[in-house]
Design a protein around this motif. Structure first.
Motif, PDB file in Angstrom:
ATOM      1  N   GLY A  41      50.552 -43.489  52.703  1.00  8.16           N
ATOM      2  CA  GLY A  41      50.349 -42.295  53.516  1.00  8.16           C
ATOM      3  C   GLY A  41      50.956 -41.046  52.917  1.00  8.16           C
ATOM      4  N   GLU A  42      52.139 -41.181  52.335  1.00 11.21           N
ATOM      5  CA  GLU A  42      52.787 -40.026  51.726  1.00 11.21           C
ATOM      6  C   GLU A  42      52.028 -39.565  50.484  1.00 11.21           C
ATOM      7  OE1 GLU A  42      57.311 -38.637  50.387  1.00 11.21           O
ATOM      8  OE2 GLU A  42      56.938 -40.656  51.164  1.00 11.21           O
ATOM      9  N   LYS A  43      51.455 -40.510  49.745  1.00 11.03           N
ATOM     10  CA  LYS A  43      50.666 -40.154  48.568  1.00 11.03           C
ATOM     11  C   LYS A  43      49.399 -39.386  48.978  1.00 11.03           C
ATOM     12  CE  LYS A  43      52.244 -44.320  46.167  1.00 11.03           C
ATOM     13  NZ  LYS A  43      51.851 -45.661  45.671  1.00 11.03           N
ATOM     14  N   VAL A  44      48.764 -39.855  50.052  1.00  9.62           N
ATOM     15  CA  VAL A  44      47.562 -39.174  50.532  1.00  9.62           C
ATOM     16  C   VAL A  44      47.911 -37.779  51.033  1.00  9.62           C
ATOM     17  CG1 VAL A  44      45.654 -39.253  52.179  1.00  9.62           C
ATOM     18  CG2 VAL A  44      46.455 -41.368  51.102  1.00  9.62           C
ATOM     19  N   ASN A  45      49.041 -37.667  51.738  1.00  7.51           N
ATOM     20  CA  ASN A  45      49.496 -36.347  52.196  1.00  7.51           C
ATOM     21  C   ASN A  45      49.676 -35.395  51.019  1.00  7.51           C
ATOM     22  OD1 ASN A  45      49.549 -37.301  54.808  1.00  7.51           O
ATOM     23  ND2 ASN A  45      51.776 -37.450  54.944  1.00  7.51           N
ATOM     24  N   ALA A  46      50.198 -35.907  49.909  1.00 13.95           N
ATOM     25  CA  ALA A  46      50.408 -35.067  48.725  1.00 13.95           C
ATOM     26  C   ALA A  46      49.087 -34.552  48.178  1.00 13.95           C
ATOM     27  CB  ALA A  46      51.160 -35.851  47.652  1.00 13.95           C
ATOM     28  N   VAL A  47      48.082 -35.411  48.130  1.00 19.17           N
ATOM     29  CA  VAL A  47      46.755 -34.982  47.669  1.00 19.17           C
ATOM     30  C   VAL A  47      46.220 -33.885  48.588  1.00 19.17           C
ATOM     31  CG1 VAL A  47      44.363 -35.687  47.297  1.00 19.17           C
ATOM     32  CG2 VAL A  47      46.232 -37.202  46.598  1.00 19.17           C
ATOM     33  N   ALA A  48      46.345 -34.093  49.896  1.00 19.89           N
ATOM     34  CA  ALA A  48      45.857 -33.096  50.855  1.00 19.89           C
ATOM     35  C   ALA A  48      46.589 -31.766  50.691  1.00 19.89           C
ATOM     36  CB  ALA A  48      46.027 -33.622  52.283  1.00 19.89           C
ATOM     37  N   ASN A  49      47.879 -31.831  50.412  1.00 22.43           N
ATOM     38  CA  ASN A  49      48.672 -30.607  50.243  1.00 22.43           C
ATOM     39  C   ASN A  49      48.274 -29.825  49.000  1.00 22.43           C
ATOM     40  OD1 ASN A  49      50.203 -31.126  52.526  1.00 22.43           O
ATOM     41  ND2 ASN A  49      51.863 -32.125  51.403  1.00 22.43           N
ATOM     42  N   GLU A  50      47.907 -30.516  47.937  1.00 24.57           N
ATOM     43  CA  GLU A  50      47.747 -29.862  46.642  1.00 24.57           C
ATOM     44  C   GLU A  50      46.305 -29.623  46.216  1.00 24.57           C
ATOM     45  OE1 GLU A  50      50.442 -28.723  45.560  1.00 24.57           O
ATOM     46  OE2 GLU A  50      51.837 -29.948  46.730  1.00 24.57           O
ATOM     47  N   CYS A  51      45.328 -30.282  46.833  1.00 18.74           N
ATOM     48  CA  CYS A  51      43.977 -30.244  46.258  1.00 18.74           C
ATOM     49  C   CYS A  51      43.218 -28.944  46.528  1.00 18.74           C
ATOM     50  CB  CYS A  51      43.165 -31.438  46.745  1.00 18.74           C
ATOM     51  SG  CYS A  51      42.723 -31.416  48.499  1.00 18.74           S
ATOM     52  N   MET A  60      43.003 -49.456  54.421  1.00 23.92           N
ATOM     53  CA  MET A  60      43.827 -49.182  53.238  1.00 23.92           C
ATOM     54  C   MET A  60      43.877 -47.685  52.897  1.00 23.92           C
ATOM     55  SD  MET A  60      42.798 -52.459  50.838  1.00 23.92           S
ATOM     56  CE  MET A  60      44.105 -52.197  49.644  1.00 23.92           C
ATOM     57  N   CYS A  61      43.558 -46.846  53.885  1.00 23.19           N
ATOM     58  CA  CYS A  61      43.542 -45.382  53.732  1.00 23.19           C
ATOM     59  C   CYS A  61      42.437 -44.892  52.795  1.00 23.19           C
ATOM     60  CB  CYS A  61      44.898 -44.843  53.251  1.00 23.19           C
ATOM     61  SG  CYS A  61      46.307 -45.290  54.285  1.00 23.19           S
ATOM     62  N   LEU A  62      41.530 -45.765  52.404  1.00 27.49           N
ATOM     63  CA  LEU A  62      40.460 -45.405  51.467  1.00 27.49           C
ATOM     64  C   LEU A  62      39.342 -44.692  52.210  1.00 27.49           C
ATOM     65  CD1 LEU A  62      40.323 -48.828  49.603  1.00 27.49           C
ATOM     66  CD2 LEU A  62      41.367 -46.723  48.744  1.00 27.49           C
ATOM     67  N   GLY A  63      38.972 -43.505  51.744  1.00 27.26           N
ATOM     68  CA  GLY A  63      37.900 -42.803  52.420  1.00 27.26           C
ATOM     69  C   GLY A  63      37.770 -41.356  52.001  1.00 27.26           C
ATOM     70  N   LEU A  64      36.806 -40.701  52.629  1.00 27.97           N
ATOM     71  CA  LEU A  64      36.514 -39.287  52.408  1.00 27.97           C
ATOM     72  C   LEU A  64      37.009 -38.513  53.619  1.00 27.97           C
ATOM     73  CD1 LEU A  64      34.994 -37.042  50.746  1.00 27.97           C
ATOM     74  CD2 LEU A  64      32.986 -37.597  52.153  1.00 27.97           C
ATOM     75  N   TYR A  65      37.922 -37.566  53.408  1.00 24.89           N
ATOM     76  CA  TYR A  65      38.597 -36.862  54.494  1.00 24.89           C
ATOM     77  C   TYR A  65      38.229 -35.380  54.531  1.00 24.89           C
ATOM     78  CZ  TYR A  65      41.884 -40.866  54.623  1.00 24.89           C
ATOM     79  OH  TYR A  65      42.451 -42.113  54.716  1.00 24.89           O
ATOM     80  N   ASP A  66      38.139 -34.845  55.738  1.00 22.55           N
ATOM     81  CA  ASP A  66      38.089 -33.396  55.953  1.00 22.55           C
ATOM     82  C   ASP A  66      39.522 -32.896  55.832  1.00 22.55           C
ATOM     83  OD1 ASP A  66      38.471 -30.909  57.365  1.00 22.55           O
ATOM     84  OD2 ASP A  66      36.527 -31.174  58.307  1.00 22.55           O
ATOM     85  N   ARG A  67      39.786 -32.114  54.794  1.00 19.01           N
ATOM     86  CA  ARG A  67      41.174 -31.734  54.514  1.00 19.01           C
ATOM     87  C   ARG A  67      41.805 -30.908  55.633  1.00 19.01           C
ATOM     88  NH1 ARG A  67      43.215 -27.114  51.872  1.00 19.01           N
ATOM     89  NH2 ARG A  67      45.366 -27.400  51.158  1.00 19.01           N
ATOM     90  N   ALA A  68      41.093 -29.891  56.134  1.00 22.61           N
ATOM     91  CA  ALA A  68      41.661 -29.026  57.176  1.00 22.61           C
ATOM     92  C   ALA A  68      41.942 -29.821  58.450  1.00 22.61           C
ATOM     93  CB  ALA A  68      40.717 -27.859  57.469  1.00 22.61           C
ATOM     94  N   LEU A  69      41.027 -30.701  58.815  1.00 17.93           N
ATOM     95  CA  LEU A  69      41.211 -31.501  60.021  1.00 17.93           C
ATOM     96  C   LEU A  69      42.316 -32.531  59.826  1.00 17.93           C
ATOM     97  CD1 LEU A  69      40.403 -32.108  62.861  1.00 17.93           C
ATOM     98  CD2 LEU A  69      38.383 -33.332  62.020  1.00 17.93           C
ATOM     99  N   PHE A  70      42.372 -33.130  58.640  1.00 12.38           N
ATOM    100  CA  PHE A  70      43.449 -34.079  58.312  1.00 12.38           C
ATOM    101  C   PHE A  70      44.812 -33.422  58.511  1.00 12.38           C
ATOM    102  CE2 PHE A  70      46.428 -35.904  55.206  1.00 12.38           C
ATOM    103  CZ  PHE A  70      46.355 -37.260  55.526  1.00 12.38           C
ATOM    104  N   GLN A  71      44.946 -32.179  58.038  1.00 13.04           N
ATOM    105  CA  GLN A  71      46.229 -31.496  58.154  1.00 13.04           C
ATOM    106  C   GLN A  71      46.474 -30.984  59.567  1.00 13.04           C
ATOM    107  OE1 GLN A  71      46.216 -28.842  54.570  1.00 13.04           O
ATOM    108  NE2 GLN A  71      47.716 -30.324  53.858  1.00 13.04           N
TER     109      GLN A  71
END
Length: 306
Positions: free
Chosen positions: A88-98, A180-191
């Motif tokens: 989860g923390e790794k995915v959060n990092a991708v969302a923060n930086e992409c 397993m957290c695998l998927g395609l996310y809407d970044r703004a909604l995720f955050q």
């Protein structure tokens, strides 16, 4: 929470690959370094050649020589954690930086078998789009595993039911959370949903917590074989559902709000309770924002799934 990772940004020259700019703004790919160096380089070679999007590798210090990898993969950004961390923390990092509208989460020990970009991106552009498309997962024998999830309480314990997704690429079905957290996310909604809870030390409980929060706040998650991955070296692909540090945070957020006559009421869920989360998350946020409670989520779930 303070970031405990370093960012090694891609060395893409200004003015180069102008044709990628539109795609880069739309989609980023977060690649979780979950195998060996050979798997990472093989994975990166494939994505650089086949996926014309912004690539972010999430790894840990000491795994390989960063300057050498940067030189070999100039268009890849590396997010390097200083210590062990959970998915989860790794995915959060991708969302923060992409800095993109959407991001796709994959791993180095899997193959991206199917990514129907046009249909997935079109679906995510609709006004009523899901917060995420969960990936359909296959094992080493190319068998689809039961990677679709449905809400369920077994006695008083959260125990999501498992099922198979549709193999019709034009059909998407609801799923409780991305396996397993695998998927395609809407970044703004995720955050907006505040990402994965980094105080939970389990990939499964992090995914379940985020998925429940998503549904209870009025959003949806879908699963579609338009997004299909395979673990080529794993006969069995299962979750570790054992109790882990912070798992009571998931229970407390998911089950401490009951809706009575359209009014949300905060009640402690006996036996599975985190006092700090109850005070800071449930009473101050979930109580006012929840659109339905867990019982209603189960009642409204498509009946053929239950």
């Amino acid at each position: 929470m303070l970031n405990n990772y370093r960012i090694y940004r891609r060395k893409q020259e200004l003015g180069s690959r102008i044709t990628r700019l539109h795609n880069t703004e739309q989609l980023a790919i977060g690649i979780l370094d979950s195998g060996n160096l050979e798997q990472l380089t093989s994975c990166l070679d494939w994505y650089v050649q086949q996926m014309n999007y912004s690539l972010h590798v999430v790894t840990q210090e000491g795994r390989f020589d960063i300057p050498s990898m940067q030189e070999a993969y100039k268009d890849v950004t590396f997010l390097v954690f200083t210590s062990h961390t959970f998915t989860g923390e790794k995915v959060n990092a991708v969302a923060n930086e992409c800095r993109t509208n959407l991001f796709l989460i994959v791993r180095t020990d899997l193959l991206l078998v199917k990514f129907d970009g046009p249909s997935l991106l079109e679906a995510m552009a609709q006004s009523e789009h899901p917060a995420a498309f969960a990936a359909v997962v296959a094992n080493a024998y190319r068998e689809i595993v039961p990677c679709r999830r449905m809400p369920r309480l077994r006695e008083r314990e959260l125990d999501p039911d498992s099922g198979f997704p549709s193999l019709d690429e034009t059909a998407s079905l609801p799923s409780l959370y991305p396996f397993m957290c695998l998927g395609l996310y809407d970044r703004a909604l995720f955050q907006r949903l505040r990402g994965f809870d980094e105080s939970i030390h389990s990939e499964y409980w992090q995914a379940l917590d985020w998925g429940l929060r998503c549904h209870l706040l009025g959003y949806t998650i879908s699963i579609s074989s338009a997004l299909l991955v395979q673990f080529p070296n794993r006969e069995s692909v299962i979750e570790d559902r054992s109790e882990a540090e912070g798992y009571l945070r998931c229970y407390t957020k998911a089950l401490s709000v009951q809706q009575i006559n359209t009014k949300n009421i905060a009640r402690k869920y006996k036996g599975f309770f985190d006092k700090e989360v109850y005070q800071t998350e449930v009473k101050k946020r979930m109580l006012w924002l929840q659109k339905l409670d867990f019982a209603q989520l189960c009642a409204r779930w498509p009946k053929e799934d239950m």
